[in-house]
Design an enzyme around this catalytic site. Sequence first.
Site, short mmCIF file in Angstrom:
data_model
loop_
_atom_site.label_atom_id
_atom_site.label_comp_id
_atom_site.label_asym_id
_atom_site.label_seq_id
_atom_site.Cartn_x
_atom_site.Cartn_y
_atom_site.Cartn_z
N ASP A 38 27.90 36.34 -0.88
CA ASP A 38 26.92 36.21 0.38
C ASP A 38 25.64 36.00 0.39
OD1 ASP A 38 26.52 36.65 3.10
OD2 ASP A 38 26.33 39.07 2.96
N HIS A 55 25.46 26.52 1.01
CA HIS A 55 26.61 26.53 0.48
C HIS A 55 26.69 25.58 -0.67
CE1 HIS A 55 27.60 29.30 3.67
NE2 HIS A 55 27.55 28.36 4.67
N LEU A 149 42.16 32.01 -17.41
CA LEU A 149 41.51 32.65 -16.11
C LEU A 149 42.38 32.28 -14.87
CD1 LEU A 149 39.24 34.05 -14.85
CD2 LEU A 149 37.92 31.87 -14.61
C1 FPP Z 1 28.49 33.65 2.63
O1 FPP Z 1 27.02 33.31 2.75
C2 FPP Z 1 29.03 32.46 2.22
C3 FPP Z 1 30.20 32.11 2.78
C4 FPP Z 1 30.75 32.46 4.02
C5 FPP Z 1 30.70 30.83 2.48
C6 FPP Z 1 31.11 30.61 0.64
C7 FPP Z 1 31.24 29.41 0.47
C8 FPP Z 1 30.90 28.92 -0.89
C9 FPP Z 1 30.13 29.73 -2.01
C10 FPP Z 1 31.18 27.52 -1.32
C11 FPP Z 1 32.57 27.17 -1.65
C12 FPP Z 1 33.25 27.96 -2.35
C13 FPP Z 1 34.42 27.60 -3.20
C14 FPP Z 1 34.89 28.39 -3.92
C15 FPP Z 1 34.57 26.03 -3.33
P1 FPP Z 1 26.40 33.31 4.22
O2 FPP Z 1 26.48 32.08 4.86
O3 FPP Z 1 27.06 34.23 5.17
O4 FPP Z 1 24.95 33.74 3.98
P2 FPP Z 1 23.92 34.47 4.69
O5 FPP Z 1 24.37 35.63 4.98
O6 FPP Z 1 22.56 34.37 4.24
O7 FPP Z 1 23.89 33.81 6.22
#
Ligand code: FPP
Length: 267
Positions: A38, A55, A149
Amino acid sequence: MTPIGTGDKNSPVPPHQSSTQTIPAHGEVPQHIAIIMDGNGRWAKRQHLPRIAGHRRGVEAVRSAVTACIERGIGYLTLFAFSSENWRRPAEEVALLMQLFTSALTNEVEKLHRNGVRLRVVGGTQRFAPKLRSLIEEAEQHTAANTRLTLTVAANYGGRWDILQAMSRFMKDHPAAKEVREEDLAPYLAMSYAPEPDLFIRTGGEQRISNFLLWQLAYSELYFTDTLWPDFDAAALDAAIVSYRGRERRFGRTSDQVEQAKRAEVA
Ligand code: FPP
């Protein structure tokens, strides 16, 4: 029909112990780490960048987490990439995330394979575009025999979805069943191939499980950090592992019993 407790061809019998049925083997290094990544959006906002830039940096943090887990001998890493509730985000962000998953699969799988990583994707993948689905299938097949892994990406995943899909598949196989025991259902869960997580990490400051591995987190140690996911590096992972090492994993026992069991192991 698959006999009760032996699962089906897609869900092999779990070789792992259930934390509510027995005391699972556990050591200094967590065998399985599950992470809610997050804070990408807030990271981007702090840099005056669009959310998708967060992201993108998140993908780099994924790369470094995979390397760090390999170096530390951690056998299973599970990442919550997209929850069943994330469809509620603006359509543009959802589309960009899908593009990011597609390009990550296109660009990273060979490297994962060379490093002995088996990739698994759990969740309702039928909702994804055909191209993404076939990339997932190819990547899983290509890396299936790797043992260093197991990297599981939870995508369109929800803990409740998982329990319900397991129950539905179980009932289909056993229409006459009058009751279901834990060991009957476990082989049908999406992550039946993995031990339960020893350590759950959530970055980004929130302290909740957000419908992640509801069944599997029964006895996981929970670790919350304010570090935003793009900033989560090997040192941050080590801090989580140090915290994990300081926990007394009682699995329902008393502290005295835990000490007795340790003495018996040494003797
Ligand atoms: C949460 O941060 C993150 C996500 C919903 C997406 C996670 C995706 C990635 C890390 C990239 C791709 C992953 C792989 C495995 C290829 P948020 O957007 O909720 O952040 P915020 O709470 O600060 O708004």
